[in-house]
Design a protein around this motif. Structure first.
Motif, PDB file in Angstrom:
ATOM      1  N   ALA A  42       0.738  -1.357   0.060  1.00  0.00           N
ATOM      2  CA  ALA A  42      -0.020   0.115  -0.010  1.00  0.00           C
ATOM      3  C   ALA A  42       0.963   1.340  -0.045  1.00  0.00           C
ATOM      4  CB  ALA A  42      -0.873   0.013   1.137  1.00  0.00           C
ATOM      5  N   SER A  43       2.033   1.207  -0.508  1.00  0.00           N
ATOM      6  CA  SER A  43       2.754   2.495  -0.851  1.00  0.00           C
ATOM      7  C   SER A  43       2.861   2.907  -2.030  1.00  0.00           C
ATOM      8  CB  SER A  43       4.424   2.140  -0.267  1.00  0.00           C
ATOM      9  OG  SER A  43       4.820   1.321  -1.392  1.00  0.00           O
ATOM     10  N   PHE A  44       1.251   2.964  -2.387  1.00  0.00           N
ATOM     11  CA  PHE A  44       1.115   3.400  -3.704  1.00  0.00           C
ATOM     12  C   PHE A  44       1.214   4.757  -3.921  1.00  0.00           C
ATOM     13  CE2 PHE A  44      -2.256   3.769  -6.783  1.00  0.00           C
ATOM     14  CZ  PHE A  44      -1.599   3.192  -8.150  1.00  0.00           C
ATOM     15  N   THR A  45       2.019   5.637  -4.759  1.00  0.00           N
ATOM     16  CA  THR A  45       1.790   6.916  -4.789  1.00  0.00           C
ATOM     17  C   THR A  45       1.324   7.434  -6.134  1.00  0.00           C
ATOM     18  OG1 THR A  45       3.966   7.209  -6.193  1.00  0.00           O
ATOM     19  CG2 THR A  45       4.388   6.986  -3.709  1.00  0.00           C
ATOM     20  N   LEU A  46       1.228   8.633  -6.398  1.00  0.00           N
ATOM     21  CA  LEU A  46       0.633   9.335  -7.274  1.00  0.00           C
ATOM     22  C   LEU A  46       1.457   9.202  -8.665  1.00  0.00           C
ATOM     23  CD1 LEU A  46      -0.875  12.694  -6.550  1.00  0.00           C
ATOM     24  CD2 LEU A  46      -1.980  10.973  -7.888  1.00  0.00           C
ATOM     25  N   ASP A  47       2.960   8.986  -8.623  1.00  0.00           N
ATOM     26  CA  ASP A  47       3.870   8.425  -9.697  1.00  0.00           C
ATOM     27  C   ASP A  47       3.343   7.018 -10.170  1.00  0.00           C
ATOM     28  OD1 ASP A  47       5.465  10.505 -10.416  1.00  0.00           O
ATOM     29  OD2 ASP A  47       6.567  10.218  -8.494  1.00  0.00           O
ATOM     30  N   ASP A  48       3.049   6.278  -9.578  1.00  0.00           N
ATOM     31  CA  ASP A  48       2.800   4.865  -9.519  1.00  0.00           C
ATOM     32  C   ASP A  48       1.443   4.983 -10.282  1.00  0.00           C
ATOM     33  OD1 ASP A  48       5.016   3.990  -8.372  1.00  0.00           O
ATOM     34  OD2 ASP A  48       3.942   3.966  -6.515  1.00  0.00           O
ATOM     35  N   PHE A  49       0.645   5.786  -9.861  1.00  0.00           N
ATOM     36  CA  PHE A  49      -0.596   6.008 -10.286  1.00  0.00           C
ATOM     37  C   PHE A  49      -0.692   6.124 -11.850  1.00  0.00           C
ATOM     38  CE2 PHE A  49      -4.834   8.482 -10.945  1.00  0.00           C
ATOM     39  CZ  PHE A  49      -5.384   7.382 -10.845  1.00  0.00           C
ATOM     40  N   ARG A  50       0.486   7.268 -12.170  1.00  0.00           N
ATOM     41  CA  ARG A  50       0.453   7.760 -13.371  1.00  0.00           C
ATOM     42  C   ARG A  50       0.916   6.532 -14.322  1.00  0.00           C
ATOM     43  NH1 ARG A  50       5.001  11.139 -14.818  1.00  0.00           N
ATOM     44  NH2 ARG A  50       4.960  11.783 -16.959  1.00  0.00           N
ATOM     45  N   GLU A  51       2.103   6.003 -14.013  1.00  0.00           N
ATOM     46  CA  GLU A  51       2.566   4.873 -14.628  1.00  0.00           C
ATOM     47  C   GLU A  51       1.677   3.573 -14.925  1.00  0.00           C
ATOM     48  OE1 GLU A  51       6.227   2.867 -13.189  1.00  0.00           O
ATOM     49  OE2 GLU A  51       6.879   4.833 -14.092  1.00  0.00           O
ATOM     50  N   MET A  52       0.745   3.618 -14.107  1.00  0.00           N
ATOM     51  CA  MET A  52      -0.072   2.468 -14.126  1.00  0.00           C
ATOM     52  C   MET A  52      -0.991   3.070 -15.227  1.00  0.00           C
ATOM     53  SD  MET A  52      -2.719   1.088 -11.453  1.00  0.00           S
ATOM     54  CE  MET A  52      -4.100   2.070 -11.653  1.00  0.00           C
ATOM     55  N   PHE A  53      -1.584   4.216 -15.341  1.00  0.00           N
ATOM     56  CA  PHE A  53      -2.333   4.379 -16.590  1.00  0.00           C
ATOM     57  C   PHE A  53      -1.612   4.568 -17.883  1.00  0.00           C
ATOM     58  CE2 PHE A  53      -2.219   8.940 -17.084  1.00  0.00           C
ATOM     59  CZ  PHE A  53      -2.285   9.693 -15.704  1.00  0.00           C
ATOM     60  N   GLN A  54      -0.519   4.880 -17.518  1.00  0.00           N
ATOM     61  CA  GLN A  54       0.363   5.017 -18.937  1.00  0.00           C
ATOM     62  C   GLN A  54       0.391   3.719 -19.567  1.00  0.00           C
ATOM     63  OE1 GLN A  54       3.836   7.275 -18.082  1.00  0.00           O
ATOM     64  NE2 GLN A  54       2.843   9.043 -19.006  1.00  0.00           N
ATOM     65  N   GLN A  55       0.698   2.614 -18.862  1.00  0.00           N
ATOM     66  CA  GLN A  55       0.934   1.248 -19.237  1.00  0.00           C
ATOM     67  C   GLN A  55      -0.596   0.992 -19.785  1.00  0.00           C
ATOM     68  OE1 GLN A  55       2.778  -1.627 -17.032  1.00  0.00           O
ATOM     69  NE2 GLN A  55       4.599  -0.543 -17.007  1.00  0.00           N
ATOM     70  N   VAL A  56      -1.548   1.301 -19.164  1.00  0.00           N
ATOM     71  CA  VAL A  56      -2.959   0.834 -19.802  1.00  0.00           C
ATOM     72  C   VAL A  56      -3.029   1.552 -21.049  1.00  0.00           C
ATOM     73  CG1 VAL A  56      -5.406   1.061 -19.535  1.00  0.00           C
ATOM     74  CG2 VAL A  56      -4.002   0.554 -17.602  1.00  0.00           C
ATOM     75  N   ARG A  57      -2.591   2.642 -21.071  1.00  0.00           N
ATOM     76  CA  ARG A  57      -2.851   3.674 -22.487  1.00  0.00           C
ATOM     77  C   ARG A  57      -1.960   2.799 -23.680  1.00  0.00           C
ATOM     78  NH1 ARG A  57      -1.351   9.949 -22.848  1.00  0.00           N
ATOM     79  NH2 ARG A  57      -1.993   9.213 -25.140  1.00  0.00           N
ATOM     80  N   ASN A  58      -0.866   2.486 -23.127  1.00  0.00           N
ATOM     81  CA  ASN A  58      -0.039   1.847 -24.251  1.00  0.00           C
ATOM     82  C   ASN A  58      -0.708   0.683 -24.713  1.00  0.00           C
ATOM     83  OD1 ASN A  58       2.037   3.720 -23.647  1.00  0.00           O
ATOM     84  ND2 ASN A  58       3.243   2.082 -22.374  1.00  0.00           N
ATOM     85  N   LEU A  59      -1.609   0.009 -24.307  1.00  0.00           N
ATOM     86  CA  LEU A  59      -2.278  -0.957 -25.006  1.00  0.00           C
ATOM     87  C   LEU A  59      -3.145  -0.878 -25.983  1.00  0.00           C
ATOM     88  CD1 LEU A  59      -3.973  -2.696 -21.717  1.00  0.00           C
ATOM     89  CD2 LEU A  59      -1.924  -3.581 -22.998  1.00  0.00           C
ATOM     90  N   ALA A  91      -0.993  15.610 -17.041  1.00  0.00           N
ATOM     91  CA  ALA A  91      -0.729  17.232 -16.955  1.00  0.00           C
ATOM     92  C   ALA A  91      -0.929  17.505 -15.533  1.00  0.00           C
ATOM     93  CB  ALA A  91      -1.547  18.155 -17.806  1.00  0.00           C
ATOM     94  N   ILE A  92      -1.915  17.199 -15.007  1.00  0.00           N
ATOM     95  CA  ILE A  92      -2.052  17.339 -13.277  1.00  0.00           C
ATOM     96  C   ILE A  92      -1.090  16.529 -12.544  1.00  0.00           C
ATOM     97  CG2 ILE A  92      -3.796  17.026 -11.525  1.00  0.00           C
ATOM     98  CD1 ILE A  92      -5.903  17.239 -13.626  1.00  0.00           C
ATOM     99  N   ILE A  93      -0.820  15.501 -12.722  1.00  0.00           N
ATOM    100  CA  ILE A  93       0.143  14.752 -11.833  1.00  0.00           C
ATOM    101  C   ILE A  93       1.554  15.353 -12.092  1.00  0.00           C
ATOM    102  CG2 ILE A  93       1.209  12.708 -11.263  1.00  0.00           C
ATOM    103  CD1 ILE A  93      -1.547  11.300 -12.009  1.00  0.00           C
ATOM    104  N   THR A  94       1.921  15.827 -13.347  1.00  0.00           N
ATOM    105  CA  THR A  94       3.291  16.058 -13.757  1.00  0.00           C
ATOM    106  C   THR A  94       3.456  17.682 -13.136  1.00  0.00           C
ATOM    107  OG1 THR A  94       2.677  16.595 -15.952  1.00  0.00           O
ATOM    108  CG2 THR A  94       3.932  14.727 -15.626  1.00  0.00           C
ATOM    109  N   SER A  95       2.446  18.504 -13.008  1.00  0.00           N
ATOM    110  CA  SER A  95       2.557  19.562 -12.310  1.00  0.00           C
ATOM    111  C   SER A  95       2.743  19.683 -10.823  1.00  0.00           C
ATOM    112  CB  SER A  95       1.353  20.412 -12.718  1.00  0.00           C
ATOM    113  OG  SER A  95       1.016  20.453 -14.062  1.00  0.00           O
ATOM    114  N   MET A  96       2.579  18.815 -10.221  1.00  0.00           N
ATOM    115  CA  MET A  96       2.889  18.527  -8.847  1.00  0.00           C
ATOM    116  C   MET A  96       4.482  18.293  -8.520  1.00  0.00           C
ATOM    117  SD  MET A  96      -0.107  16.055  -7.726  1.00  0.00           S
ATOM    118  CE  MET A  96      -1.801  16.003  -8.312  1.00  0.00           C
TER     119      MET A  96
END
Lengths: 484, 304
Positions: free
Chosen positions: A325-342, A376-381
Motif C-alpha cells: 500500500a505504498s502506492f503513490t501518484l507517480d505509480d498511479f500515473r505509470e499505471m495508466f500510462q501502461q494501460v494507454r500503451n495497450l 498534466a495534473i500529476i506532472t504539475s505537482m
C-alpha cells in the motif's frame, strides 16, 4: 482462458461439480448453452446442429481434468473444435509461378470489397510488390472514383475504362496494361451482386475464365446472419472460391458467419478487415475467432497485447507496492500510462468479455484526452506532493490547476480517483498473488473507478474475468456504499 | 402492379427459402411437437433470434389450438398472422413535418445501403410531386459524395455538397438554409457509415442531429436506420445504439431481393418498438417500398 467463459455459460454450469468422466447430462446441459451462444453469434442453425452433435460425441466420457469443472471441460472441447474447424494451416495468398498474380474479389453489395482491395494492395506494396488495381465495378455510381481516390491515397495505379465498357473488356485490357507496366499483382474489383442474380454471376464466370485468377476471394461482412450459408455456397459453386476475407470485424458483431462459411465451403479465411482506414489487412486467428464467437471476448489478443506492452519488471514492482500500500501518484500515473500503451481504450474495453454488453458504458468518455489531462495534473505537482498527496491543500491544488491548465475541480477528481484506487489496492492485496499476470486488466478496471461510470463497479464484479476472486463484487459494493 | 403485389414479388426469393424449409413439414399429416420444433428452426434460420422465434412459435401453437387445427398444412396462415401481429405493434407511417420542409436523417453502419436508399427515397417523393433536396453528409468515404450526386442526377434533384473531409454537420446546416430559400418539401441527409461501437463517430452523429434540430425546429422529423437485410443478430445492437444517439424513428430494411429474410427486424420491433418503414427490394430506383407487415409476413409464410 477458461476462467473467462461467457457468464451465462458459467452460471448454467456452476451447478455441475462432479468429478471423473463427463456424463451425458453434463454435456447436454453445456450444449444447450453452447447452442444459444452460437445462435446469438449468427452461426447457421444447420451448422450448429452438426457441430453440436460432433462435440457431444467427442465429449461424453472424457476425463475431467483436475483444474477444470465439468462445464469448463466441455467448453474447452467446444473451443478446441471451433478453432480446429476454422483453422488448419495458416492460409496465405497463392502466388503465380509466372507473374502477374491475379486476384479477384467478389461479394454482395456493401460487403466492403473496394475498401478491402485497397488494403490488400497496400499489404502487397509494403512487401515490395507492384500491384495494379482494375476497376471493374461499372454499376454502382462512383465506384470507380472511389477506387481511384483510394489508389491515390496508397500510391497504387488504378486501371479503368469508365462505366460504359463491359467488365470483361476492362479486365482484358487491364491485364495487358499490367504486363506493360510490369505489375506483378493484379487486383480486380468487381461489382457487388446478389448470389442469385443469374446475369451478374455469369459475368463473374466470364471474367474468371478470361483472367484465370490465382485467387478468387469472397468478401463477407462479419455482421452477416443466417443467410451467409446461401451466399457462400452459391459463390463457391459458381467460382470455386480460394478463400474468404471477413470485414468489419472492428464492430461488435460476434462473426459466426466465419464458422458458417468455413463449414459450408471449406474455404479458409485468409484475412480480416478492421475499419475503414486504409491499413494492411490482418491475418486471421482461428483461436481468437473461436472465443469471439463463443462470446468469451478476445481475451487472447488482449493478453498478448498486454504482454507486449506492459513492462513486466514494472508490473512486478507495482504489485509489490500495491501489497505494501505504498502506492503513490507517480505509480498511479505509470499505471495508466501502461494501460494507454495497450491501445485506444474503446478497443481494449471491447476485448474484455462482458464489457461490450455493459450498461452505462456508452456514456463513458473513453477519449484519450482525459488521460492527457490527468498526466498534466500529476506532472504539475512537486515530488513531495506526488509521494504524499495528503499534503495537497487548497492553495497547492490551485497552483497545480494553474500549472496544468485545468481547473481545481479536475485536480480534485484526479486526487479522488487516486484515493479510490489506493483503497482498492489494499483490498486487492489479499489476493495479490494473482495480480501480476493480469496487472493491466486490473489497472484498467481501477481506472474505471470514476464517478462518471454508473454501474461499472457492480458490473465489473460480475465479469467472468474476476470470477475466481469471489470476494471482488462484495468488497466493491461495500466500498461504493462507503463513498455515499 | 399494386404495392402489395410488388412487395410480394420482390420478396419471392426470401419466401422460397423459408417456405422451402417448411414445405415438407406441411405436407406431413401429423401436427406434433416436431412440426413446431422445425418451425422454430426455420424462424431461427430467418435471423429472428432465439427469444422471438420461441414467442412466435408459442403464438402459432395457441392459434392452432384455438382454431382446432389438425393438419400442418393449415399452419402457414397462422404463422403469417403471428408474424403480422408481432410486426404491427408499431406504426409504419413515414413522419412528415406539419409545415415547412421535412428533414430525414439517414444513418447506419458501413455498406448497409444508405446512399442507395436515399436515391430511391428521393425518387419516391419526386414521383409524388414533392421537391426534394439531398445533403451529401458522407464526407468521409472516398467518392461517397460523387455517388450521391450521381443519384441526384438520375432522379433529378439538387445536392448540397462540401469537399471531402468537411464537417457533415456543416453540410446539413447548408442544406437546411438552401431548403428554406428554395421552398423544398423534403431534405434527405446522407451520413457516413459508422459501426455503432465507434464512440467518436456516434458523437459526430449526435452533433449532426443537434445542428439539424437547432436550425430547423422539430427536425429531424424522421431518422431512418438503414439495416442490411442479410445482417444477423448484430442488427439489434445497431438499432439500440443508434436509437440512443439519434432517436431512430424508423428502419429501412435493404437487400431483401436476395435470399436473406430480414427476420432480425422482429426482435427489433418487439424489444425496441422501432417500426420498419421502408423495404429495399432491388437495384432500380423504384425498388423502395413502404413496409407492410401483412405483406411481409405473408410473403414469408404462404405458398404461391
Amino acid at each position: 482462458m477458461f476462467e473467462a467463459l461467457s457468464s451465462s455459460l458459467q452460471k448454467a454450469l456452476s451447478k455441475l461439480r462432479s468429478k471423473g468422466k463427463l456424463t451425458e447430462e453434463d454435456v447436454a446441459l453445456a450444449m444447450r448453452e453452447v447452442r444459444l451462444a452460437l445462435l446469438a453469434a449468427d452461426v447457421n442453425v444447420k451448422v450448429i446442429k452438426q457441430f453440436v452433435d460432433r462435440v457431444r460425441e467427442r465429449a461424453v466420457g472424457v476425463d475431467v481434468q483436475n483444474s477444470l469443472t465439468p462445464g469448463q471441460q466441455v467448453v474447452k472441447i467446444v473451443y478446441e473444435e471451433l478453432t480446429e474447424l476454422m483453422g488448419g494451416e495458416q492460409a496465405k495468398i497463392k502466388m503465380a509461378a509466372k507473374p502477374p498474380t491475379v486476384i479477384m474479389l467478389v461479394g454482395l453489395q456493401g460487403a466492403g470489397k473496394t475498401t478491402t482491395i485497397a488494403k490488400l494492395a497496400l499489404s502487397f506494396k509494403q512487401h515490395e510488390h507492384r500491384p495494379l488495381l482494375i476497376a471493374a465495378d461499372v454499376y454502382r455510381p462512383a465506384a470507380i472514383q472511389q477506387l481511384e481516390v483510394l489508389g491515390t491515397q496508397i500510391d497504387v495505379p488504378v486501371f479503368q475504362l469508365g462505366q460504359s465498357q463491359l467488365p470483361k473488356e476492362i479486365v482484358r485490357q487491364g491485364l495487358r496494361a499490367a504486363q506493360a507496366q510490369g505489375a506483378d499483382i493484379v487486383l480486380v474489383d468487381t461489382a457487388g451482386r446478389l448470389h442469385i442474380d443469374e446475369d451478374l454471376m455469369k459475368e463473374l464466370e466470364d471474367i474468371q475464365s478470361l483472367a484465370e485468377p490465382d485467387e478468387v476471394l469472397l468478401v463477407v461482412d462479419a455482421m452477416t446472419g443466417q443467410d451467409a450459408v446461401h451466399v457462400a455456397e452459391t459463390f463457391h459453386q459458381r467460382l470455386s472460391l480460394t478463400g474468404v476475407i471477413l470485414t468489419k470485424l472492428d464492430g461488435d458483431a460476434r462473426g459466426g458467419a466465419a464458422l458458417t462459411i468455413r463449414s459450408a465451403t471449406g474455404c479458409p479465411i485468409k484475412y480480416v478487415g478492421l475499419g475503414e482506414k486504409i491499413e494492411p489487412l490482418q491475418p486471421f486467428h482461428p483461436d481468437r475467432m473461436a472465443s469471439r464467437i463463443l462470446g468469451m471476448g478476445d481475451v487472447l489478443s488482449l493478453i498478448e497485447r498486454a504482454e507486449q506492452t506492459v513492462d513486466m519488471e514494472k508490473a512486478r514492482e507495482m504489485e509489490q507496492k500495491m501489497r505494501n500500500a505504498s502506492f503513490t501518484l507517480d505509480d498511479f500515473r505509470e499505471m495508466f500510462q501502461q494501460v494507454r500503451n495497450l491501445g485506444p481504450l474503446d478497443q481494449i474495453m471491447k476485448m474484455i468479455p462482458g464489457m461490450n454488453k455493459m450498461k452505462g458504458l456508452e456514456n463513458v468518455d473513453l477519449g484519450d484526452k482525459r488521460f492527457l489531462r490527468m498526466d498534466a495534473i500529476i506532472t504539475s505537482m512537486t515530488k513531495e506532493e506526488r509521494a504524499n498527496p495528503d499534503v495537497m491543500n487548497a492553495s497547492r491544488r490551485r497552483r497545480v490547476a494553474m500549472g496544468s491548465g485545468t481547473t481545481v475541480r479536475e485536480v480534485n477528481q484526479v486526487l479522488n480517483q487516486f484515493e479510490q484506487t489506493r483503497q482498492m489496492m489494499k483490498k486487492f492485496s489479499g489476493i495479490g498473488k494473482k495480480m501480476g499476470r493480469r496487472n493491466a486488466l486490473s489497472a484498467l478496471k481501477s481506472l474505471g473507478m470514476d464517478g462518471g461510470i454508473p454501474n461499472l463497479q457492480d458490473e465489473l464484479g460480475k465479469l467472468p474475468l474476476s470470477a475466481e476472486g469471489s470476494n471482488f463484487p462484495k468488497s466493491r459494493r461495500h466500498h461504493k456504499k462507503k463513498k455515499k | 402492379m399494386g404495392i402489395f403485389e410488388r412487395f410480394k414479388q420482390g420478396l419471392k426469393k426470401s419466401r422460397g427459402a423459408l417456405f422451402g424449409r417448411l414445405g415438407h413439414l406441411f405436407s406431413s399429416n401429423r401436427l406434433d411437437d416436431s412440426v413446431y420444433e422445425e418451425m422454430e428452426e426455420a424462424f431461427l434460420a430467418a435471423d429472428m433470434g432465439m427469444e422471438t422465434s420461441l414467442q412466435v412459435v408459442e403464438r402459432v401453437r395457441r392459434l392452432a389450438r384455438e382454431n382446432k387445427i389438425q393438419q400442418p398444412s393449415e399452419l402457414p396462415p397462422l404463422m403469417a398472422q403471428a408474424l403480422t401481429e408481432a410486426l404491427e405493434k408499431v406504426d409504419p407511417t413515414p413522419s412528415v413535418a406539419a409545415d415547412g420542409p421535412t428533414l430525414v436523417l439517414v444513418v447506419g453502419v458501413n455498406g448497409a445501403g444508405k446512399t442507395t436508399s436515399i436515391g430511391k427515397l428521393a425518387h419516391y417523393y419526386k414521383s409524388q410531386g414533392k421537391k426534394v433536396l439531398l445533403a451529401a453528409g458522407d464526407t468521409f468515404r472516398a467518392a461517397a459524395t460523387e455517388q450521391l450526386v450521381a443519384w441526384g442526377e438520375r432522379v433529378g434533384c439538387d445536392v448540397v455538397r462540401h469537399v471531402a473531409g468537411a464537417d457533415p454537420a456543416a453540410v446539413v446546416y447548408d442544406a437546411i438554409q438552401a431548403a428554406k430559400s428554395r421552398k423544398v418539401d423534403f431534405i434527405l441527409c446522407d451520413t457516413a457509415g459508422r459501426l455503432q461501437n465507434k464512440d467518436h463517430l456516434m458523437k459526430e452523429l449526435a452533433k449532426i442531429y443537434k445542428v439539424a434540430s437547432r436550425e430547423l425546429p422539430g427536425s429531424p422529423h424522421e431518422v431512418l436506420l438503414v439495416l442490411d437485410g442479410t445482417t444477423g443478430q448484430n442488427a439489434i445492437s445497431q438499432a439500440k445504439v443508434f436509437r440512443e444517439v439519434v432517436q431512430v424513428s424508423g428502419i429501412v430494411l435493404t437487400k431483401l431481393d436476395g435470399t436473406a429474410k430480414g427476420g432480425v427486424v422482429l426482435p427489433i420491433v418487439q424489444e425496441l418498438g422501432i417500426p420498419v418503414k421502408w423495404v429495399g427490394l432491388g437495384e432500380s430506383k423504384e425498388d423502395l417500398q413502404p413496409f407492410s407487415a401483412r405483406a411481409f409476413a405473408e410473403s414469408l409464410c404462404e405458398e404461391e
